[in-house]
Design an enzyme around this catalytic site. Structure first.
Site, mmCIF file in Angstrom:
data_model
loop_
_atom_site.group_PDB
_atom_site.id
_atom_site.type_symbol
_atom_site.label_atom_id
_atom_site.label_comp_id
_atom_site.label_asym_id
_atom_site.label_seq_id
_atom_site.Cartn_x
_atom_site.Cartn_y
_atom_site.Cartn_z
ATOM 1 N N SER A 197 1.031 -1.437 -0.164
ATOM 2 C CA SER A 197 -0.115 0.338 -0.305
ATOM 3 C C SER A 197 1.387 0.952 0.097
ATOM 4 O O SER A 197 1.967 1.122 -0.502
ATOM 5 C CB SER A 197 -0.729 0.287 0.895
ATOM 6 O OG SER A 197 -2.499 0.616 1.237
ATOM 7 N N HIS A 246 -7.211 -6.375 -0.374
ATOM 8 C CA HIS A 246 -5.878 -4.883 0.064
ATOM 9 C C HIS A 246 -5.663 -5.563 1.392
ATOM 10 O O HIS A 246 -4.084 -5.439 0.547
ATOM 11 C CB HIS A 246 -6.728 -3.538 0.293
ATOM 12 C CG HIS A 246 -5.728 -2.483 0.730
ATOM 13 N ND1 HIS A 246 -4.555 -2.547 -0.601
ATOM 14 C CD2 HIS A 246 -5.313 -2.013 1.341
ATOM 15 C CE1 HIS A 246 -4.239 -1.638 -0.095
ATOM 16 N NE2 HIS A 246 -4.068 -1.666 0.955
#
Length: 255
Positions: free
Chosen positions: A86, A235
């Site tokens: 991320s 994610h």
């Protein structure tokens, strides 16, 4: 004199550096670090304004990439494999594009080299709204944060930043500086370089952080990149599908 990021090391051998994401801590990648430490020397870092690292009013990708260079110099690491998740993936990409001689290989977990629209505002507002003076335990903080963040697992991740200091709960991450620099965090690489080293992008199949329309920019900046998709993962792919994620990483490193 530059300040040093807080770090932990495991294992021995060729160097790998792990970089966590926004609101995270180096512990978030422990299961990746543990697996890789069987064959490599793994250095996990807390990025600035996170974990046990220093706080700073400046938080942009050039500064955060330079932080990695400084810790590499401190540890006498000439070059390393760098893996970031991320926001950590954006730091890793900035590092590769700005200091390519410092990277042997690049691994980017579920993020693209693009500018994202703001999507953490509710989280930031919720963290700032917690009255830490009234918090006696994590449940108290969770009750307050629930007014802003519905997802329990997200709240648990965020409240992993709570720690006790002098008898009162405080956040390890610097919420004010993160809020102030949030537009910088959403931005993408601003330079004109490309990175021609071996690169792997790993996407969670259920995540929308890497989309088909991002492919052209990925290939432009990282012409030697390849992609892997982890089925059944979102994610947080390294936590949701740790074995599959680690297998993708080790397979790439072996080629």
């Amino acid at each position: 004199m530059s300040q040093l990021l807080h770090y932990q090391q495991l294992g021995s051998g060729k160097d790998i550096i792990l970089i966590h994401g926004l609101f995270g801590r180096l512990e978030n990648l422990n299961m990746v670090a543990k697996a890789l430490s069987e064959s490599y020397r793994v250095t996990s870092v807390d990025v600035r304004n996170h974990g046990d690292s220093f706080h700073s009013e400046l938080m942009d990708y050039p500064s955060m990439a330079k932080d990695i260079v400084v810790i590499m110099q401190h540890l006498a690491i000439e070059s390393a494999i760098v893996l970031g998740h991320s926001m950590g993936g954006k730091i890793a990409m900035e590092l590769a594009l700005t200091y390519p001689e410092r990277l042997d290989k690049l691994i980017v977990a579920d993020i693209a080299p693009v500018e994202y629209p703001p999507h953490h505002n509710q989280i930031i507002d919720g963290l700032k709204a917690i009255d830490l003076s009234s918090v006696k335990g994590r449940k108290d903080a969770d009750k307050q944060l629930a007014n802003y963040v519905d997802n329990l697992s997200v709240r648990q991740f965020l409240l992993g930043n709570l720690t006790s200091k002098n008898g009162q709960f405080v956040f390890k991450c610097d919420i004010e500086n993160i809020d102030k620099n949030y537009p910088n965090i959403m931005r993408t690489y601003q330079g004109s370089n490309t990175y021609s080293g071996p690169t792997l992008f790993i996407k969670g199949a259920n995540s929308d952080y890497i989309l088909p329309e991002h492919r052209a920019e990925i290939v432009r900046l990282f012409p030697q990149s390849r992609a892997r998709v982890i089925q059944g993962a979102g994610h947080w792919l390294h936590a949701e599908k740790t074995i599959a994620f680690n297998r993708s990483v080790t397979s790439f490193l072996a080629t």
